[in-house]
Design a protein around this motif. Structure first.
Motif, PDB file in Angstrom:
ATOM      1  N   ASN A 129     -15.434 -44.270 -33.116  1.00 12.29           N
ATOM      2  CA  ASN A 129     -14.522 -45.139 -32.387  1.00 12.29           C
ATOM      3  C   ASN A 129     -14.788 -45.065 -30.892  1.00 12.29           C
ATOM      4  O   ASN A 129     -14.858 -46.088 -30.206  1.00 12.29           O
ATOM      5  CB  ASN A 129     -13.075 -44.763 -32.687  1.00 12.29           C
ATOM      6  CG  ASN A 129     -12.098 -45.645 -31.949  1.00 12.29           C
ATOM      7  OD1 ASN A 129     -12.276 -46.854 -31.883  1.00 12.29           O
ATOM      8  ND2 ASN A 129     -11.068 -45.036 -31.402  1.00 12.29           N
ATOM      9  N   GLU A 130     -14.936 -43.854 -30.363  1.00 16.67           N
ATOM     10  CA  GLU A 130     -15.206 -43.691 -28.937  1.00 16.67           C
ATOM     11  C   GLU A 130     -16.537 -44.335 -28.544  1.00 16.67           C
ATOM     12  O   GLU A 130     -16.655 -44.962 -27.499  1.00 16.67           O
ATOM     13  CB  GLU A 130     -15.188 -42.212 -28.551  1.00 16.67           C
ATOM     14  CG  GLU A 130     -13.822 -41.589 -28.591  1.00 16.67           C
ATOM     15  CD  GLU A 130     -12.838 -42.254 -27.648  1.00 16.67           C
ATOM     16  OE1 GLU A 130     -13.213 -42.581 -26.500  1.00 16.67           O
ATOM     17  OE2 GLU A 130     -11.682 -42.439 -28.069  1.00 16.67           O
ATOM     18  N   GLU A 150     -13.486 -40.505 -35.251  1.00 15.22           N
ATOM     19  CA  GLU A 150     -13.084 -40.524 -33.843  1.00 15.22           C
ATOM     20  C   GLU A 150     -14.298 -40.715 -32.935  1.00 15.22           C
ATOM     21  O   GLU A 150     -14.260 -41.481 -31.974  1.00 15.22           O
ATOM     22  CB  GLU A 150     -12.354 -39.226 -33.479  1.00 15.22           C
ATOM     23  CG  GLU A 150     -11.020 -39.060 -34.109  1.00 15.22           C
ATOM     24  CD  GLU A 150      -9.973 -39.981 -33.521  1.00 15.22           C
ATOM     25  OE1 GLU A 150     -10.112 -40.392 -32.357  1.00 15.22           O
ATOM     26  OE2 GLU A 150      -9.009 -40.284 -34.242  1.00 15.22           O
ATOM     27  N   TRP A 151     -15.384 -40.028 -33.240  1.00 14.59           N
ATOM     28  CA  TRP A 151     -16.595 -40.154 -32.438  1.00 14.59           C
ATOM     29  C   TRP A 151     -17.122 -41.583 -32.497  1.00 14.59           C
ATOM     30  O   TRP A 151     -17.511 -42.154 -31.482  1.00 14.59           O
ATOM     31  CB  TRP A 151     -17.659 -39.176 -32.934  1.00 14.59           C
ATOM     32  CG  TRP A 151     -18.924 -39.276 -32.148  1.00 14.59           C
ATOM     33  CD1 TRP A 151     -19.208 -38.643 -30.979  1.00 14.59           C
ATOM     34  CD2 TRP A 151     -20.075 -40.078 -32.451  1.00 14.59           C
ATOM     35  NE1 TRP A 151     -20.459 -38.990 -30.539  1.00 14.59           N
ATOM     36  CE2 TRP A 151     -21.015 -39.876 -31.429  1.00 14.59           C
ATOM     37  CE3 TRP A 151     -20.389 -40.945 -33.486  1.00 14.59           C
ATOM     38  CZ2 TRP A 151     -22.238 -40.515 -31.415  1.00 14.59           C
ATOM     39  CZ3 TRP A 151     -21.616 -41.577 -33.471  1.00 14.59           C
ATOM     40  CH2 TRP A 151     -22.518 -41.356 -32.443  1.00 14.59           C
ATOM     41  N   LEU A 171     -17.082 -47.394 -25.935  1.00 19.57           N
ATOM     42  CA  LEU A 171     -17.999 -47.241 -24.812  1.00 19.57           C
ATOM     43  C   LEU A 171     -19.029 -48.370 -24.781  1.00 19.57           C
ATOM     44  O   LEU A 171     -19.280 -48.970 -23.724  1.00 19.57           O
ATOM     45  CB  LEU A 171     -18.701 -45.887 -24.897  1.00 19.57           C
ATOM     46  CG  LEU A 171     -19.603 -45.502 -23.738  1.00 19.57           C
ATOM     47  CD1 LEU A 171     -18.786 -45.360 -22.460  1.00 19.57           C
ATOM     48  CD2 LEU A 171     -20.339 -44.214 -24.043  1.00 19.57           C
TER      49      LEU A 171
END
Length: 132
Positions: free
Chosen positions: A18-19, A15-16, A23
């Motif tokens: 992906n974020e 998840e990190w 960004l």
């Protein structure tokens, strides 16, 4: 550590990433100048495209990097689809699973073929050097 903590850690890491990807992509796609002047940037990019002032064709290393990125993106995309379907309470059909597996096998086959070509090139270069 328990199995649950390993799963949570793996999911949070994904998840990190992906974020972070989203960004970076967001900032990469933003124009350098504010809106009234961003038109100049767009015209410059159009001029570069028309004149063909690109950096040229991709090298073998760049192509390999693009293939790896595409493969990793496909794996991540499948993970996201599975996660979304599980949250909705539905699951993928057997046909979807078979199609995904076939794609993964195809990707692995092409990677193995590329490795075989690289090994062949190395073997030929070693033969040439040993014959000299």
């Amino acid at each position: 550590m328990s199995l649950v903590s390993f799963q949570v850690e793996a999911i949070s890491d994904m998840e990190w990433k992906n974020e972070m990807f989203l960004l970076v992509r967001e900032y990469q796609n933003k124009p350098y100048f504010p809106p009234p002047f961003s038109m100049l940037e767009n015209l410059l990019n159009l001029f570069k495209f028309i004149c063909g002032s690109s950096s040229g064709p991709l090298t073998q290393e760049e192509l390999e990097g693009e293939r790896k990125s595409a493969t990793l993106f496909t794996v991540f995309e499948n993970y996201c689809v599975d996660k979304t379907l599980k949250e909705r309470g539905t699951s993928r059909t057997a046909d979807d699973e078979v199609e995904t597996t076939i794609k993964c096998i195809g990707n692995q086959h092409s990677r193995l073929f590329d490795i075989e070509e690289i090994i062949g090139d190395i073997a030929r270069s070693v033969k040439k050097k040993s014959n000299k």
